[in-house]
Design a protein around this motif. Structure first.
Motif, PDB file in Angstrom:
ATOM      1  N   VAL A   1     -52.867  43.474  62.292  1.00  0.00           N
ATOM      2  CA  VAL A   1     -53.429  43.614  61.803  1.00  0.00           C
ATOM      3  C   VAL A   1     -53.385  44.836  63.154  1.00  0.00           C
ATOM      4  N   ARG A   2     -53.379  44.408  64.322  1.00  0.00           N
ATOM      5  CA  ARG A   2     -53.159  45.286  65.421  1.00  0.00           C
ATOM      6  C   ARG A   2     -52.773  46.775  65.515  1.00  0.00           C
TER       7      ARG A   2
ATOM      8  N   ASP B   1     -54.047  48.429  63.295  1.00  0.00           N
ATOM      9  CA  ASP B   1     -54.915  50.160  63.778  1.00  0.00           C
ATOM     10  C   ASP B   1     -54.445  50.793  64.484  1.00  0.00           C
TER      11      ASP B   1
ATOM     12  N   GLU C   1     -62.804  45.030  57.795  1.00  0.00           N
ATOM     13  CA  GLU C   1     -64.201  45.363  59.082  1.00  0.00           C
ATOM     14  C   GLU C   1     -63.880  45.536  59.825  1.00  0.00           C
ATOM     15  N   ILE C   2     -61.958  45.079  60.294  1.00  0.00           N
ATOM     16  CA  ILE C   2     -62.029  45.129  61.729  1.00  0.00           C
ATOM     17  C   ILE C   2     -61.205  46.776  61.292  1.00  0.00           C
ATOM     18  N   LEU C   3     -60.116  47.339  60.139  1.00  0.00           N
ATOM     19  CA  LEU C   3     -59.643  48.693  60.450  1.00  0.00           C
ATOM     20  C   LEU C   3     -60.271  49.477  59.539  1.00  0.00           C
TER      21      LEU C   3
ATOM     22  N   MET D   1     -58.639  34.873  58.091  1.00  0.00           N
ATOM     23  CA  MET D   1     -58.954  36.050  58.034  1.00  0.00           C
ATOM     24  C   MET D   1     -58.475  36.231  56.326  1.00  0.00           C
TER      25      MET D   1
ATOM     26  N   ASP E   1     -63.188  40.302  56.328  1.00  0.00           N
ATOM     27  CA  ASP E   1     -62.325  40.766  57.938  1.00  0.00           C
ATOM     28  C   ASP E   1     -61.772  41.365  58.155  1.00  0.00           C
TER      29      ASP E   1
ATOM     30  N   VAL F   1     -53.295  38.094  63.483  1.00  0.00           N
ATOM     31  CA  VAL F   1     -53.713  39.350  64.626  1.00  0.00           C
ATOM     32  C   VAL F   1     -52.171  40.328  64.741  1.00  0.00           C
TER      33      VAL F   1
END
Lengths: 84, 272
Positions: free
Chosen positions: B149-150, B153, B192-194, B185, B189, B146
């Motif tokens: 990935v945050r 982003d 999909e988020i980035l 993830m 996954d 997390v």
């Protein structure tokens, strides 16, 4: 039954899914510079503007930000009172 | 005319330096003339990862300040004749250089190299801005966690507002066994988020630590899983279509065998 589920790991959501959901939520706020205070202000002004013309359920009005594929959306859910 | 590629991540410790060293190695093995540039001024590490720490005389800041010529600061790799390192200064800070200096420096490097790979420092401040300013392409590297990935982003957002060409993503340190049991993830996954283009997936591999201990990038040995992944990324950078392996199924012995069998035709093509 619940104990059974815990023992076999069925009731627990996979941690990867938890991670994904938490990330989605936190990124909505990271990406758009909208604070909860600003959302409250928007909510107040929306109520003011709309209730001049339509009888709305002020307590039920919700303003949220949601993530779409390409764009993030500011969503206002405004319940209208039925006049009978 | 060189392609200037910056490797960045936001979060520290996700593998920027390792990726820079390995992609530089893999590209040089394919006959490209490559300069790897350590833009992490004050915390230099690309030199030790590549095993070139004993050869440093001049550094990036010396070049920018005109203390030496660019050619004097470039260190030739021990193993690959087409690979060069421009080390960072260790006793200075990020403010010793500005984005204009980096653009000027890279314009000089463009004349002599096919690829210039810049290892960005962590963070989103001056050092990051310096590293990204001269880039034609940016590679964002993350791990499937997390926090990483945050931060990825955030970097992607900053690159968009800087009107850089859309970055491509490398997912590092993926653990297939953890993905399989739902505790990490997976690629889908993270994508999909980035929502950016995937450039590569590097599985967690103990040989990274062992090879870094020796100062030999793991890509030199194409037999390790991480080494193979970096080789694949290098080929994609050169425009080859290389399929992404399904690490999710490759955790058991059978899965690994299957992955090995499936990877054979790709290797064969690469040699021709």
């Amino acid at each position: 039954m619940k104990l059974f589920g815990v023992l076999f790991g069925r009731t627990k959501t996979k941690s990867s899914q938890v991670a994904k959901e938490r990330l989605k939520l936190v990124l909505v706020h990271d990406r758009i510079k909208v604070s909860p205070e600003l959302l409250d202000t928007l909510k107040g002004e929306l109520i003011g503007a709309i209730s001049k013309h339509i009888d709305i359920d002020q307590a039920g009005l919700e303003v949220t930000i949601t993530r779409g594929d390409k764009v993030d959306k500011l969503v206002a859910n405004i319940p209208i009172r039925r006049s009978r | 005319m060189a392609n200037v590629i910056t490797i960045t991540s936001g979060k520290g410790g996700v593998g920027k330096t390792t990726a820079t060293a390995n992609l530089g190695t893999a590209l040089a093995q394919r006959g490209c003339k490559v300069a790897v540039v350590d833009a992490d001024i004050g915390l230099r590490n690309l030199d030790v990862v590549m095993g070139l720490e004993n050869r440093i005389v001049y550094d990036l800041v010396d070049v920018v300040e005109g203390q030496c010529r660019l050619r004097q600061a470039l260190i030739k790799d021990k193993r690959l004749p087409e690979l060069y390192l421009l080390p960072a200064a260790q006793t200075r800070d990020k403010n010793a250089v500005d984005p204009k200096d980096m653009i000027k420096l890279c314009d000089q490097l463009r004349e002599d190299f096919d690829f210039v790979l810049i290892d960005s420092p962590a963070g989103i401040e001056q050092g990051y801005k310096n590293a990204v300013a001269p880039a034609d392409q940016v590679i964002v590297i993350t791990t499937p966690e997390v926090s990483a990935v945050r931060d990825a982003d955030r970097i992607i957002g900053l690159l968009e507002s800087a009107e850089k060409r859309s970055p491509r993503l490398v997912i590092n340190r993926l653990k297939p066994s953890m993905v399989k049991r739902g505790d990490m993830m997976d690629t889908a996954d993270v994508l999909e988020i980035l929502a950016i283009e995937l450039l590569g997936i590097v599985p967690e591999d103990d040989s990274i630590v062992a090879s870094t201990n020796r100062g030999e990038p793991v890509a030199l040995n194409g037999k390790t899983r991480a080494g193979m992944a970096f080789q694949n990324i290098a080929r994609r950078l050169l425009g080859d279509e290389v399929p992404f392996p399904e690490f999710n199924n490759a955790s058991g012995l059978l899965g690994r065998l299957w992955g090995f069998v499936r990877s054979r035709p790709i290797d064969f093509k690469a040699r021709n």
